[in-house]
Design a protein around this motif. Structure first.
Motif, mmCIF file in Angstrom:
data_model
loop_
_atom_site.group_PDB
_atom_site.id
_atom_site.type_symbol
_atom_site.label_atom_id
_atom_site.label_comp_id
_atom_site.label_asym_id
_atom_site.label_seq_id
_atom_site.Cartn_x
_atom_site.Cartn_y
_atom_site.Cartn_z
ATOM 1 N N ALA A 52 0.833 -1.205 0.000
ATOM 2 C CA ALA A 52 0.000 0.000 0.000
ATOM 3 C C ALA A 52 0.868 1.257 0.000
ATOM 4 N N ALA A 53 1.925 1.268 0.817
ATOM 5 C CA ALA A 53 2.806 2.437 0.869
ATOM 6 C C ALA A 53 3.569 2.617 -0.439
ATOM 7 N N LEU A 54 3.963 1.517 -1.054
ATOM 8 C CA LEU A 54 4.736 1.595 -2.285
ATOM 9 C C LEU A 54 3.900 2.016 -3.482
ATOM 10 N N THR A 55 2.614 1.710 -3.464
ATOM 11 C CA THR A 55 1.787 1.942 -4.648
ATOM 12 C C THR A 55 0.881 3.163 -4.561
ATOM 13 N N ALA A 56 0.645 3.691 -3.376
ATOM 14 C CA ALA A 56 -0.278 4.826 -3.240
ATOM 15 C C ALA A 56 0.188 6.007 -4.088
ATOM 16 N N PRO A 57 -0.681 6.569 -4.932
ATOM 17 C CA PRO A 57 -0.285 7.749 -5.710
ATOM 18 C C PRO A 57 0.118 8.893 -4.786
ATOM 19 N N ARG A 58 1.190 9.566 -5.111
ATOM 20 C CA ARG A 58 1.633 10.699 -4.303
ATOM 21 C C ARG A 58 0.819 11.933 -4.675
ATOM 22 N N VAL A 59 0.503 12.721 -3.660
ATOM 23 C CA VAL A 59 -0.282 13.926 -3.896
ATOM 24 C C VAL A 59 0.594 14.972 -4.565
ATOM 25 N N PRO A 60 -0.006 15.941 -5.246
ATOM 26 C CA PRO A 60 0.794 17.005 -5.866
ATOM 27 C C PRO A 60 1.628 17.759 -4.827
ATOM 28 N N VAL A 61 2.788 18.238 -5.257
ATOM 29 C CA VAL A 61 3.662 19.063 -4.430
ATOM 30 C C VAL A 61 3.686 20.458 -5.036
ATOM 31 N N MET A 62 3.260 21.440 -4.254
ATOM 32 C CA MET A 62 3.178 22.834 -4.729
ATOM 33 C C MET A 62 2.333 22.919 -6.008
ATOM 34 N N GLY A 63 1.307 22.094 -6.085
ATOM 35 C CA GLY A 63 0.413 22.099 -7.236
ATOM 36 C C GLY A 63 0.904 21.292 -8.418
ATOM 37 N N LEU A 64 2.067 20.668 -8.323
ATOM 38 C CA LEU A 64 2.645 19.892 -9.414
ATOM 39 C C LEU A 64 2.364 18.412 -9.200
ATOM 40 N N ALA A 65 1.731 17.771 -10.173
ATOM 41 C CA ALA A 65 1.460 16.341 -10.084
ATOM 42 C C ALA A 65 2.767 15.561 -10.062
ATOM 43 N N MET A 66 2.787 14.491 -9.300
ATOM 44 C CA MET A 66 3.970 13.654 -9.175
ATOM 45 C C MET A 66 3.893 12.432 -10.086
ATOM 46 N N ILE A 231 4.833 16.288 3.105
ATOM 47 C CA ILE A 231 6.221 15.935 3.383
ATOM 48 C C ILE A 231 6.865 15.292 2.159
ATOM 49 N N VAL A 232 8.033 15.820 1.778
ATOM 50 C CA VAL A 232 8.896 15.268 0.746
ATOM 51 C C VAL A 232 10.176 14.822 1.446
ATOM 52 N N ILE A 233 10.820 13.770 0.948
ATOM 53 C CA ILE A 233 12.050 13.291 1.581
ATOM 54 C C ILE A 233 13.208 13.304 0.588
ATOM 55 N N LEU A 255 13.977 1.956 -2.575
ATOM 56 C CA LEU A 255 13.564 1.532 -1.228
ATOM 57 C C LEU A 255 12.772 2.618 -0.524
ATOM 58 N N TYR A 256 13.171 3.879 -0.726
ATOM 59 C CA TYR A 256 12.611 4.980 0.057
ATOM 60 C C TYR A 256 11.169 5.315 -0.328
ATOM 61 N N HIS A 257 10.669 4.740 -1.423
ATOM 62 C CA HIS A 257 9.241 4.874 -1.722
ATOM 63 C C HIS A 257 8.400 4.249 -0.611
ATOM 64 N N GLY A 258 8.976 3.307 0.119
ATOM 65 C CA GLY A 258 8.242 2.671 1.207
ATOM 66 C C GLY A 258 7.863 3.616 2.320
ATOM 67 N N LEU A 259 8.471 4.803 2.358
ATOM 68 C CA LEU A 259 8.126 5.800 3.366
ATOM 69 C C LEU A 259 6.862 6.570 3.006
ATOM 70 N N GLY A 260 6.357 6.385 1.794
ATOM 71 C CA GLY A 260 5.074 6.948 1.408
ATOM 72 C C GLY A 260 5.080 8.400 0.989
ATOM 73 N N CYS A 261 6.273 8.976 0.744
ATOM 74 C CA CYS A 261 6.390 10.389 0.389
ATOM 75 C C CYS A 261 7.037 10.535 -0.992
ATOM 76 N N PRO A 262 6.762 11.654 -1.678
ATOM 77 C CA PRO A 262 7.571 11.960 -2.858
ATOM 78 C C PRO A 262 9.038 12.069 -2.471
ATOM 79 N N ILE A 263 9.919 11.717 -3.407
ATOM 80 C CA ILE A 263 11.353 11.711 -3.133
ATOM 81 C C ILE A 263 12.045 12.756 -3.993
#
Length: 330
Positions: A52-66, A231-233, A255-263
């Motif tokens: 679930a953490a690896l596949t969840a679509p990331r929300v836009p950052v500053m209005g920019l789709a990820m 949060i972005v990492i 691996l760091y996609h598992g944290l659930g944040c845009p990288i």
């Protein structure tokens, strides 16, 4: 951290895959099962919460789709940047980066190169505010700072994100400033401070140690009132890491996609690129930087902080063309 903890790294594949990685352009079917003291094992299943953490679509950052890679142009409004500080007008350079294809500008007034010393708050603010005010209406602007008072001034001037290379380790007042603003933050991993971070960095397992440290930073941000989707990492290539550490992280950065944040990835013109690639001068390291950026794009990394925007924009266009589906070439 217990040696029994298990981590799962998605092994990206461009042509489909069982799952989509972070809702983006890359898929995966297999994963590496990682554990301290054990050799990696390739597996085809992982716990439901991991998937679930690896596949969840990331929300836009500053209005920019990820859903596609984004380029963050570096604006060093400093006289002592290792790469190009002091050699140009920050506003003019900002406009040039936008014209070259930057989706975001990252404006900073304090060099964090190895060996750098701290800049007084008033001076740092004076360096960055003109560029932020001038550019905030053109593209989203991130402020590159470790300090609460600088971040507060930048946010009031139009900055839309705080990029903290200390990951909230430097200024205890910064988390509340970000939380009160409602704007996103990029939390980077660093070991030590710029003046000493490259003296003798050590890890038990750099890839997993950085994962744990970023997870702790996310938890602190959440406890301060910052929403998870703000949060972005950034694994912090070159910040308290040897060449071997940097390469180990880049090989397994998915691996760091598992944290659930845009990288966010910042490798641009770093010293190890010059050493491996045979480019002593930072400005000559664009090809090596592009090679690492494209390798990271293949692992689903969303934001790329670079000096050489035009070269990266061209590379991304070619990769996108190669990866287009449904074309037969006839």
């Amino acid at each position: 951290m217990s040696d029994t903890r298990v981590y799962y790294r998605p092994i990206p594949q461009a042509d489909g895959g069982r799952w989509r990685l972070a809702g983006g352009w890359t898929g995966f079917t297999l994963l590496e099962r990682l554990q301290r003291g054990h050799a990696p094992v390739v597996v085809s299943e992982a716990p439901a919460d991991v998937i679930a953490a690896l596949t969840a679509p990331r929300v836009p950052v500053m209005g920019l789709a990820m859903d596609r890679p984004r380029l963050m142009g570096i604006v060093n409004a400093t006289p002592d940047s290792f790469s190009d500080g002091g050699s140009y007008d920050a506003i003019a350079q900002s406009r040039a980066l936008i014209a070259a294809g930057a989706d975001i500008l990252d404006i900073g007034g304090e060099s964090t190169r190895p060996g750098a010393t701290e800049v007084p708050v008033d001076e740092e603010i004076a360096r960055i505010l003109p560029s932020i005010r001038a550019m905030s209406g053109a593209v989203p602007v991130s402020v590159d700072t470790r300090k609460a008072l600088v971040a507060q001034a930048a946010l009031q001037a139009g900055a839309a994100m705080v990029n903290d290379v200390s990951g909230f380790d430097f200024d205890p007042d910064l988390p509340s400033v970000v939380a009160d603003s409602g704007q996103p933050v990029c939390l980077m991993h660093a070991q030590g401070l710029p003046h000493d971070m490259q003296d003798d960095p050590r890890y038990d397992d750099v890839v997993l140690d950085v994962y744990d440290a970023l997870q702790d930073r996310i938890a602190r941000a959440r406890a301060a009132g910052i929403r998870a989707d703000r949060i972005v990492i950034d694994p912090g290539i070159g910040f308290g890491k040897t060449e071997a550490h940097n390469l180990a992280i880049l090989r397994r950065i998915s691996l760091y996609h598992g944290l659930g944040c845009p990288i966010l990835l910042g490798v641009s013109r770093k010293r190890f690129i010059g050493r491996i690639g045979g480019a002593e001068t930072p400005r000559d390291r664009a090809p090596g930087t592009l090679a690492l950026s494209l390798a990271a794009v293949a692992q689903g990394i969303q934001i790329h902080r670079v000096h050489d925007v035009a070269e990266h924009a061209q590379g991304l266009r070619l990769i996108a063309a190669l990866n287009e589906n449904g074309r037969t070439g006839t």
